[in-house]
Design a protein around this motif. Structure first.
Motif, PDB file in Angstrom:
ATOM      1  N   GLY A   1       0.785  -1.226   0.000  1.00 43.29           N
ATOM      2  CA  GLY A   1       0.000   0.000   0.000  1.00 43.29           C
ATOM      3  C   GLY A   1       0.813   1.270   0.000  1.00 43.29           C
ATOM      4  N   ALA A   2       2.117   1.195  -0.033  1.00 44.39           N
ATOM      5  CA  ALA A   2       2.957   2.393   0.003  1.00 44.39           C
ATOM      6  C   ALA A   2       2.998   3.057  -1.366  1.00 44.39           C
ATOM      7  CB  ALA A   2       4.367   2.032   0.453  1.00 44.39           C
ATOM      8  N   GLU A   3       3.204   4.358  -1.351  1.00 45.50           N
ATOM      9  CA  GLU A   3       3.394   5.107  -2.587  1.00 45.50           C
ATOM     10  C   GLU A   3       4.890   5.139  -2.905  1.00 45.50           C
ATOM     11  OE1 GLU A   3       1.696   8.934  -2.108  1.00 45.50           O
ATOM     12  OE2 GLU A   3      -0.368   8.199  -1.885  1.00 45.50           O
ATOM     13  N   ILE A   4       5.217   5.022  -4.188  1.00 44.93           N
ATOM     14  CA  ILE A   4       6.609   4.908  -4.619  1.00 44.93           C
ATOM     15  C   ILE A   4       6.910   6.036  -5.595  1.00 44.93           C
ATOM     16  CG2 ILE A   4       8.359   3.399  -5.637  1.00 44.93           C
ATOM     17  CD1 ILE A   4       6.477   1.036  -5.047  1.00 44.93           C
ATOM     18  N   ARG A   5       8.097   6.600  -5.414  1.00 43.59           N
ATOM     19  CA  ARG A   5       8.545   7.650  -6.335  1.00 43.59           C
ATOM     20  C   ARG A   5       9.904   7.234  -6.904  1.00 43.59           C
ATOM     21  NH1 ARG A   5       7.925  12.971  -7.760  1.00 43.59           N
ATOM     22  NH2 ARG A   5       9.839  14.126  -8.251  1.00 43.59           N
ATOM     23  N   VAL A   6       9.987   7.227  -8.239  1.00 36.96           N
ATOM     24  CA  VAL A   6      11.216   6.861  -8.937  1.00 36.96           C
ATOM     25  C   VAL A   6      11.754   8.112  -9.636  1.00 36.96           C
ATOM     26  CG1 VAL A   6      12.270   5.401 -10.698  1.00 36.96           C
ATOM     27  CG2 VAL A   6      10.400   4.506  -9.287  1.00 36.96           C
ATOM     28  N   GLU A   7      13.005   8.477  -9.304  1.00 31.78           N
ATOM     29  CA  GLU A   7      13.647   9.636  -9.919  1.00 31.78           C
ATOM     30  C   GLU A   7      14.871   9.167 -10.692  1.00 31.78           C
ATOM     31  OE1 GLU A   7      14.626  12.452  -6.949  1.00 31.78           O
ATOM     32  OE2 GLU A   7      12.543  12.803  -6.310  1.00 31.78           O
ATOM     33  N   LEU A   8      14.931   9.558 -11.955  1.00 26.99           N
ATOM     34  CA  LEU A   8      16.068   9.238 -12.812  1.00 26.99           C
ATOM     35  C   LEU A   8      16.643  10.537 -13.346  1.00 26.99           C
ATOM     36  CD1 LEU A   8      14.541   6.243 -14.809  1.00 26.99           C
ATOM     37  CD2 LEU A   8      16.028   6.130 -12.813  1.00 26.99           C
ATOM     38  N   ARG A   9      17.938  10.757 -13.081  1.00 24.80           N
ATOM     39  CA  ARG A   9      18.618  11.980 -13.515  1.00 24.80           C
ATOM     40  C   ARG A   9      19.760  11.590 -14.460  1.00 24.80           C
ATOM     41  NH1 ARG A   9      14.541  13.349 -11.760  1.00 24.80           N
ATOM     42  NH2 ARG A   9      14.088  14.779 -10.016  1.00 24.80           N
ATOM     43  N   TYR A  10      19.499  11.681 -15.754  1.00 27.05           N
ATOM     44  CA  TYR A  10      20.510  11.332 -16.737  1.00 27.05           C
ATOM     45  C   TYR A  10      21.403  12.545 -16.999  1.00 27.05           C
ATOM     46  CZ  TYR A  10      17.540   7.289 -17.601  1.00 27.05           C
ATOM     47  OH  TYR A  10      16.804   6.140 -17.459  1.00 27.05           O
ATOM     48  N   ARG A  11      22.699  12.348 -16.867  1.00 29.58           N
ATOM     49  CA  ARG A  11      23.679  13.401 -17.106  1.00 29.58           C
ATOM     50  C   ARG A  11      24.681  12.922 -18.161  1.00 29.58           C
ATOM     51  NH1 ARG A  11      23.945  12.177 -11.710  1.00 29.58           N
ATOM     52  NH2 ARG A  11      26.065  11.376 -12.074  1.00 29.58           N
ATOM     53  N   PRO A  12      25.453  13.851 -18.748  1.00 26.87           N
ATOM     54  CA  PRO A  12      26.470  13.392 -19.718  1.00 26.87           C
ATOM     55  C   PRO A  12      27.522  12.471 -19.102  1.00 26.87           C
ATOM     56  CG  PRO A  12      26.045  15.745 -19.976  1.00 26.87           C
ATOM     57  CD  PRO A  12      25.310  15.321 -18.739  1.00 26.87           C
ATOM     58  N   ASP A  13      27.791  12.651 -17.801  1.00 23.17           N
ATOM     59  CA  ASP A  13      28.828  11.840 -17.165  1.00 23.17           C
ATOM     60  C   ASP A  13      28.269  10.677 -16.351  1.00 23.17           C
ATOM     61  OD1 ASP A  13      27.625  13.453 -15.280  1.00 23.17           O
ATOM     62  OD2 ASP A  13      29.453  13.748 -14.111  1.00 23.17           O
ATOM     63  N   GLY A  14      26.968  10.488 -16.355  1.00 23.36           N
ATOM     64  CA  GLY A  14      26.416   9.377 -15.576  1.00 23.36           C
ATOM     65  C   GLY A  14      24.929   9.527 -15.352  1.00 23.36           C
ATOM     66  N   VAL A  15      24.428   8.804 -14.370  1.00 16.04           N
ATOM     67  CA  VAL A  15      23.006   8.805 -14.066  1.00 16.04           C
ATOM     68  C   VAL A  15      22.821   8.627 -12.567  1.00 16.04           C
ATOM     69  CG1 VAL A  15      22.878   6.323 -14.546  1.00 16.04           C
ATOM     70  CG2 VAL A  15      20.790   7.678 -14.526  1.00 16.04           C
ATOM     71  N   GLY A  16      21.857   9.337 -12.020  1.00 18.04           N
ATOM     72  CA  GLY A  16      21.489   9.183 -10.621  1.00 18.04           C
ATOM     73  C   GLY A  16      20.110   8.553 -10.493  1.00 18.04           C
ATOM     74  N   ILE A  17      19.981   7.567  -9.624  1.00 22.08           N
ATOM     75  CA  ILE A  17      18.715   6.844  -9.425  1.00 22.08           C
ATOM     76  C   ILE A  17      18.301   6.987  -7.970  1.00 22.08           C
ATOM     77  CG2 ILE A  17      17.496   4.659  -9.660  1.00 22.08           C
ATOM     78  CD1 ILE A  17      20.879   4.796 -11.203  1.00 22.08           C
ATOM     79  N   ARG A  18      17.056   7.392  -7.749  1.00 25.87           N
ATOM     80  CA  ARG A  18      16.498   7.491  -6.404  1.00 25.87           C
ATOM     81  C   ARG A  18      15.115   6.849  -6.420  1.00 25.87           C
ATOM     82  NH1 ARG A  18      20.885   8.960  -6.607  1.00 25.87           N
ATOM     83  NH2 ARG A  18      21.907  10.812  -5.736  1.00 25.87           N
TER      84      ARG A  18
END
Length: 433
Positions: free
Chosen positions: A347-364
């Protein structure tokens, strides 16, 4: 100890210059000059005055001259030693030709040399090469011990004032070098142990990769072939659709397995090949076939939403800039995070954040606290090794992974990955920056 090279003395000179600044060196030499100057004044006052044209305190003037010259000992050790030798030689010569002229006939101190000679010897051994220091020290020892007129009072004092400090300094230097060699050996042994451990880990990864390739690839290939045959031979649309879906899922699993085996079996030498993605696959006609596009995490989010799980996706940047290996790792991180949320945070709400950069990617990936008790069967279906395996996979491609509870009772998985799998050369360049 006599085999110390001139290069070693140069190193000691550099060490002295590094550890002690100009002001500190000058203060040290000034203190020594004042201490020995005061000592010479006390000894001269308690001795008989000198006689002759040089004055009643000619010995004190010569001693103070050498004491003052000590201020330049750090930069001009040979010059200061020459001054001390000249004063000692002139004093001995005057004692033989005109007793009492430059030193009292009954001095309070039996030392013929300037009393600051021990300090000069110490700096001379530390700052000059043996071929320069040893002859000068030998000359001081000969003059100070007066071998032409041996005496139990003068000879031992002269030797202790010259050869004694030199021997102590050489012993301390040899001991320091021995300790440094022992430290170097310990560091080399530690590095060798680390390399052996790395080699053992690589061999274990390679063994696991071989087993995964031999066992799983064989079974998945058979499954894909049977599913394809079933889709062709069956006349029922539902069966053909299910068979096609099984075949597609199996093909995707084969691609994932091939990528994972490649990561496990990658060494520092051949990892550069993975910077541009997997090698081209050949089609049925032998022509190069384009590799399938990397999985899009948005597909995972859509599947969760279709299953009734509230998931919010926030994407910035272009994912096309990543290598396929990194894209598949991003897919795995999001997949593991959503799977864990479904199992343990009902029942939890989920938030997926993807930050694509030229030098890499951040995932939260963050989920809120669970709103109801999780399903026992679903929660207990895992092996408990998902996050640890995921962290190992992330580290293999040069990224970082953090996972843990949030202050409000939810859970958060955060990862940062490079755009390409780094090679040994790129790691060394980034470490030197």
């Amino acid at each position: 100890m006599s085999d110390v090279t001139p290069g070693t003395r140069t190193t000691l000179r550099e060490q002295l210059g590094t550890r002690a600044g100009p002001k500190h060196e000058l203060a040290t030499l000034l203190s020594l000059a004042v201490i020995f100057g005061a000592l010479d004044v006390v000894i001269s006052v308690n001795s008989q005055p000198t006689t002759g044209w040089a004055g009643p305190r000619a010995d004190l003037v010569l001693q103070l001259l050498v004491d003052v010259s000590v201020l330049g000992l750090r930069r001009f050790p040979k010059t200061v030693t020459g001054i001390a030798l000249a004063v000692a030689f002139v004093t001995v010569l005057a004692d033989g030709l005109a007793p009492g002229l430059l030193s009292p006939e009954n001095p309070a101190s039996p030392l013929i040399l300037p009393r600051v000679t021990s300090v000069i010897v110490i700096f001379l051994v530390r700052l000059e090469s043996p071929r320069v220091a040893f002859p000068l020290i030998g000359a001081l020892a000969i003059i100070g011990s007066e071998p032409w007129a041996p005496s139990w009072t003068i000879t031992p004092v002269g030797l202790l004032s010259t050869i004694g400090p030199a021997a102590v300094v050489l012993y301390l230097d040899a001991r320091k070098q021995l300790l440094q060699e022992l430290r170097d050996r310990a560091e080399r042994a530690e590095r060798e142990t680390h390399l052996l451990a790395e080699q053992a880990r690589f061999e274990e990864r390679r063994r696991l990769a071989a087993e995964m390739h031999d066992v799983l690839t064989h079974g998945l290939s058979l499954m894909v072939l049977h599913a394809g045959a079933l889709g062709i031979s069956s006349k029922e649309p539902d069966v053909r659709k299910a068979a096609e879906e099984i075949r597609a899922r199996g093909a995707m699993a084969l691609d994932e397995l091939r990528d994972l085996v490649g990561v496990l079996n990658t060494t520092s030498a051949d990892i550069s090949e993975r910077m541009t993605g997997p090698s081209p696959r050949l089609g049925s006609a032998g022509a190069p076939k384009e590799p399938p596009p990397p999985p899009d995490p948005a597909t995972l989010v859509a599947e969760s939403v279709a299953a009734g799980i509230p998931v919010e996706l926030d994407v910035e940047g272009e994912r096309s800039q990543m290598s396929p290996t990194i894209a598949r790792t991003v897919h795995r991180i999001v997949q593991e995070a959503l799977t864990n949320a479904r199992k343990h945070a009902a029942g939890a709400e989920i938030r997926v954040e993807l930050r694509y950069r030229p030098d890499g990617v951040g995932i939260r990936v963050v989920n809120t606290p669970p709103r109801r008790q999780p399903d026992e069967v679903l929660a207990g279906s895992g092996s408990g090794l998902g996050l640890s395996s995921l962290r190992h996979r992330v580290e293999l491609v040069g990224g970082t992974l953090q996972a843990g509870p949030t202050p409000d009772g939810g859970f958060r998985i955060a990862a940062d990955l490079p755009a390409y799998v780094p090679t040994t050369e790129t790691r060394q360049k980034s470490a030197h920056r």
